[in-house]
Design a protein around this motif. Structure first.
Motif, PDB file in Angstrom:
ATOM      1  N   ALA A 167      22.623   2.683  26.330  1.00  0.00           N
ATOM      2  CA  ALA A 167      21.415   1.923  26.029  1.00  0.00           C
ATOM      3  C   ALA A 167      21.782   0.577  25.426  1.00  0.00           C
ATOM      4  N   VAL A 168      20.832  -0.348  25.442  1.00  0.00           N
ATOM      5  CA  VAL A 168      21.100  -1.695  24.949  1.00  0.00           C
ATOM      6  C   VAL A 168      21.421  -1.691  23.454  1.00  0.00           C
ATOM      7  N   GLY A 169      20.754  -0.839  22.685  1.00  0.00           N
ATOM      8  CA  GLY A 169      21.038  -0.766  21.253  1.00  0.00           C
ATOM      9  C   GLY A 169      22.461  -0.315  20.985  1.00  0.00           C
ATOM     10  N   GLU A 170      22.942   0.618  21.808  1.00  0.00           N
ATOM     11  CA  GLU A 170      24.323   1.082  21.675  1.00  0.00           C
ATOM     12  C   GLU A 170      25.296  -0.031  22.031  1.00  0.00           C
ATOM     13  N   ALA A 171      24.943  -0.851  23.028  1.00  0.00           N
ATOM     14  CA  ALA A 171      25.801  -1.981  23.408  1.00  0.00           C
ATOM     15  C   ALA A 171      25.956  -2.958  22.246  1.00  0.00           C
ATOM     16  N   PHE A 172      24.857  -3.225  21.552  1.00  0.00           N
ATOM     17  CA  PHE A 172      24.927  -4.095  20.373  1.00  0.00           C
ATOM     18  C   PHE A 172      25.785  -3.463  19.279  1.00  0.00           C
ATOM     19  N   ASP A 173      25.514  -2.193  18.951  1.00  0.00           N
ATOM     20  CA  ASP A 173      26.210  -1.540  17.847  1.00  0.00           C
ATOM     21  C   ASP A 173      27.694  -1.342  18.129  1.00  0.00           C
ATOM     22  N   LYS A 174      28.046  -0.949  19.368  1.00  0.00           N
ATOM     23  CA  LYS A 174      29.457  -0.741  19.700  1.00  0.00           C
ATOM     24  C   LYS A 174      30.208  -2.072  19.745  1.00  0.00           C
ATOM     25  N   SER A 175      29.539  -3.125  20.197  1.00  0.00           N
ATOM     26  CA  SER A 175      30.168  -4.444  20.189  1.00  0.00           C
ATOM     27  C   SER A 175      30.460  -4.875  18.755  1.00  0.00           C
ATOM     28  N   ALA A 176      29.518  -4.603  17.883  1.00  0.00           N
ATOM     29  CA  ALA A 176      29.697  -4.936  16.462  1.00  0.00           C
ATOM     30  C   ALA A 176      30.858  -4.145  15.868  1.00  0.00           C
ATOM     31  N   LYS A 177      30.975  -2.869  16.272  1.00  0.00           N
ATOM     32  CA  LYS A 177      32.064  -2.032  15.771  1.00  0.00           C
ATOM     33  C   LYS A 177      33.415  -2.574  16.216  1.00  0.00           C
ATOM     34  N   ILE A 178      33.480  -3.063  17.454  1.00  0.00           N
ATOM     35  CA  ILE A 178      34.713  -3.672  17.971  1.00  0.00           C
ATOM     36  C   ILE A 178      35.111  -4.875  17.109  1.00  0.00           C
ATOM     37  N   LEU A 179      34.111  -5.580  16.603  1.00  0.00           N
ATOM     38  CA  LEU A 179      34.353  -6.758  15.772  1.00  0.00           C
ATOM     39  C   LEU A 179      34.610  -6.408  14.314  1.00  0.00           C
ATOM     40  N   GLY A 180      34.549  -5.109  13.995  1.00  0.00           N
ATOM     41  CA  GLY A 180      34.801  -4.678  12.631  1.00  0.00           C
ATOM     42  C   GLY A 180      33.604  -4.783  11.717  1.00  0.00           C
ATOM     43  N   LEU A 181      32.410  -4.917  12.293  1.00  0.00           N
ATOM     44  CA  LEU A 181      31.188  -5.023  11.497  1.00  0.00           C
ATOM     45  C   LEU A 181      30.663  -3.623  11.176  1.00  0.00           C
ATOM     46  N   PRO A 182      30.010  -3.432  10.029  1.00  0.00           N
ATOM     47  CA  PRO A 182      29.500  -2.109   9.645  1.00  0.00           C
ATOM     48  C   PRO A 182      28.304  -1.687  10.486  1.00  0.00           C
ATOM     49  N   TYR A 183      28.033  -0.385  10.473  1.00  0.00           N
ATOM     50  CA  TYR A 183      26.872   0.182  11.184  1.00  0.00           C
ATOM     51  C   TYR A 183      25.635   0.102  10.285  1.00  0.00           C
ATOM     52  N   PRO A 184      24.455  -0.201  10.849  1.00  0.00           N
ATOM     53  CA  PRO A 184      24.213  -0.590  12.235  1.00  0.00           C
ATOM     54  C   PRO A 184      24.541  -2.068  12.461  1.00  0.00           C
ATOM     55  N   GLY A 185      25.286  -2.337  13.512  1.00  0.00           N
ATOM     56  CA  GLY A 185      25.806  -3.683  13.722  1.00  0.00           C
ATOM     57  C   GLY A 185      24.923  -4.604  14.528  1.00  0.00           C
ATOM     58  N   GLY A 186      23.941  -4.052  15.257  1.00  0.00           N
ATOM     59  CA  GLY A 186      23.073  -4.898  16.077  1.00  0.00           C
ATOM     60  C   GLY A 186      22.411  -6.025  15.305  1.00  0.00           C
ATOM     61  N   PRO A 187      21.761  -5.727  14.164  1.00  0.00           N
ATOM     62  CA  PRO A 187      21.137  -6.801  13.375  1.00  0.00           C
ATOM     63  C   PRO A 187      22.137  -7.829  12.870  1.00  0.00           C
ATOM     64  N   LEU A 188      23.396  -7.424  12.645  1.00  0.00           N
ATOM     65  CA  LEU A 188      24.416  -8.365  12.177  1.00  0.00           C
ATOM     66  C   LEU A 188      24.831  -9.320  13.291  1.00  0.00           C
ATOM     67  N   ILE A 189      24.923  -8.811  14.517  1.00  0.00           N
ATOM     68  CA  ILE A 189      25.208  -9.699  15.648  1.00  0.00           C
ATOM     69  C   ILE A 189      24.103 -10.744  15.775  1.00  0.00           C
ATOM     70  N   ASP A 190      22.863 -10.314  15.639  1.00  0.00           N
ATOM     71  CA  ASP A 190      21.720 -11.235  15.679  1.00  0.00           C
ATOM     72  C   ASP A 190      21.826 -12.280  14.571  1.00  0.00           C
ATOM     73  N   THR A 220      33.232  -2.500  27.669  1.00  0.00           N
ATOM     74  CA  THR A 220      34.664  -2.462  27.967  1.00  0.00           C
ATOM     75  C   THR A 220      35.247  -3.862  28.061  1.00  0.00           C
ATOM     76  N   SER A 221      34.517  -4.773  28.704  1.00  0.00           N
ATOM     77  CA  SER A 221      35.010  -6.149  28.846  1.00  0.00           C
ATOM     78  C   SER A 221      35.108  -6.843  27.487  1.00  0.00           C
ATOM     79  N   ILE A 222      34.162  -6.550  26.597  1.00  0.00           N
ATOM     80  CA  ILE A 222      34.208  -7.121  25.246  1.00  0.00           C
ATOM     81  C   ILE A 222      35.412  -6.569  24.486  1.00  0.00           C
ATOM     82  N   LEU A 223      35.663  -5.258  24.619  1.00  0.00           N
ATOM     83  CA  LEU A 223      36.803  -4.630  23.955  1.00  0.00           C
ATOM     84  C   LEU A 223      38.115  -5.254  24.422  1.00  0.00           C
ATOM     85  N   TYR A 224      38.295  -5.370  25.744  1.00  0.00           N
ATOM     86  CA  TYR A 224      39.541  -5.943  26.283  1.00  0.00           C
ATOM     87  C   TYR A 224      39.696  -7.397  25.866  1.00  0.00           C
ATOM     88  N   PHE A 225      38.596  -8.133  25.830  1.00  0.00           N
ATOM     89  CA  PHE A 225      38.634  -9.546  25.427  1.00  0.00           C
ATOM     90  C   PHE A 225      39.124  -9.670  23.981  1.00  0.00           C
TER      91      PHE A 225
END
Length: 344
Positions: A167-190, A220-225
């Motif tokens: 889901a889109v919310g998971e995409a935001f949160d997992k991307s944030a986790k890759i960046l080392g941001l705490p959960y929930p990371g979606g609002p932090l990306i915003d 996956t592409s964000i993780l590899y990047f």
């Protein structure tokens, strides 16, 4: 004006928020939510811990909702509750409590589909922008779901497209986790994206047929990047955090908007309603509003408190079902997977 005053006590417990609300017809008298902080240290919701927290929270939350509404429980017309979809352990707590309370008060029991409630939250009376007219397109975007739904009537909905994986919310949160941001990371990306350049780092958009979505490849592409860039420069994330977040957000919002534009073109329907926790994202809201001038559609966005999981949206469905005398009995059980198309 409705002649009969219907008081609905609503309970929502599909994930990690315990919520109770009281509605008088379509007006919300109270909407109390207890959030669970324990999941932050695990980087995501732990189902077993969530269900235990619901057991601790549900009685005080319902008590607060009744007190704030200044309604005696003897005046309650019916109990509405989230049957699914969601985490089974969490759903069981709310379902069992609702069944017991309805039995004790001798009032009807009304089961509600969580995703349907996100859509029908637009019919809560206090919405500032009014309610969409049928038919309209609903885009439900949350941590567990991404759907485009054709809404023909309150209980006549058809899923036109949905995610094939994440889901889109998971995409935001997992991307944030890759960046080392705490959960929930979606609002932090915003948050960080507001100060970044959205064109700094282009990410690929998945090619998915029709109106369906896919976000696993993007993650996956964000993780590899990030792995590639941090191998060359260990400080890459710290030095480019705002630009990375802005680029990720632009890509995700672009995926949503591309599908929404396609849905409008296919159906000819230009009334758009969004719902779900991710609809609180500022860039999504801006893109939808910009689309009004560019694409000629009308956008309906709920108040923030009705975007995230809450009992008020369960209550409005309860009210609408009560008017049609659509009740359930004590044999009802929670349903972790609950398809929207199956609703009556």
């Amino acid at each position: 004006m409705e002649k009969e005053t219907i008081y609905i006590l609503a309970i929502e417990s599909s994930c990690d928020d315990t919520s109770a609300a009281v509605l008088s017809n379509k007006k919300v008298l109270s909407n109390i939510t207890a959030t669970q902080q324990i999941h932050e240290e695990y980087g995501g919701v732990v189902p077993e811990l969530a269900s235990r927290a619901h057991q601790q929270n549900i009685v005080p939350v319902v008590h607060q909702a009744l007190n704030k509404a200044n309604i005696d429980k003897k005046l309650i017309s019916a109990i509405a509750f989230t049957r699914g979809p969601g985490l089974m352990g969490s759903l069981l707590v709310g379902t069992s409590f609702a069944k017991s309370l309805a039995l004790g008060l001798n009032v009807p029991l009304i089961e509600v589909n969580h995703m349907q409630a996100h859509i029908l939250a637009h019919f809560i009376e206090e919405q500032n922008d009014g309610s969409p007219e049928f038919p309209f397109l609903a885009m439900t975007i949350s941590g567990g779901h991404t759907q485009i739904v054709l809404v023909k009537d309150y209980f006549d909905m058809e899923i036109l497209g949905q995610t094939l994986d994440d889901a889109v919310g998971e995409a935001f949160d997992k991307s944030a986790k890759i960046l080392g941001l705490p959960y929930p990371g979606g609002p932090l990306i915003d948050k960080y994206a507001k100060a970044g350049n959205p064109d700094a780092f282009p990410f690929p958009k998945p090619k998915v047929d029709e109106l369906n979505f896919s976000f696993s490849g993007l993650k996956t592409s964000i993780l590899y990047f990030i792995q590639r860039e941090t191998a060359e420069n260990p400080n890459f994330i710290d030095e480019n955090l705002n630009d990375i977040c802005a680029s990720i957000q632009k890509t995700i919002v672009g995926i949503l908007m591309d599908k929404l534009k396609k849905a409008v073109k296919q159906t000819g329907i230009k009334q758009i309603a969004i719902g779900g926790g991710v609809s609180a994202n500022s860039e999504i809201r801006s893109a939808l509003k910009a689309g009004e001038a560019k694409w000629g559609w009308k956008t309906y966005i709920p108040k923030f408190e009705y975007c995230t999981d809450n009992a008020a949206m369960i209550g409005i469905v309860g009210h609408l079902k009560y008017k049609q005398r659509v009740f359930t009995d004590q044999s009802i059980s929670a349903k972790a997977r609950y398809i929207l198309d199956a609703q009556n």
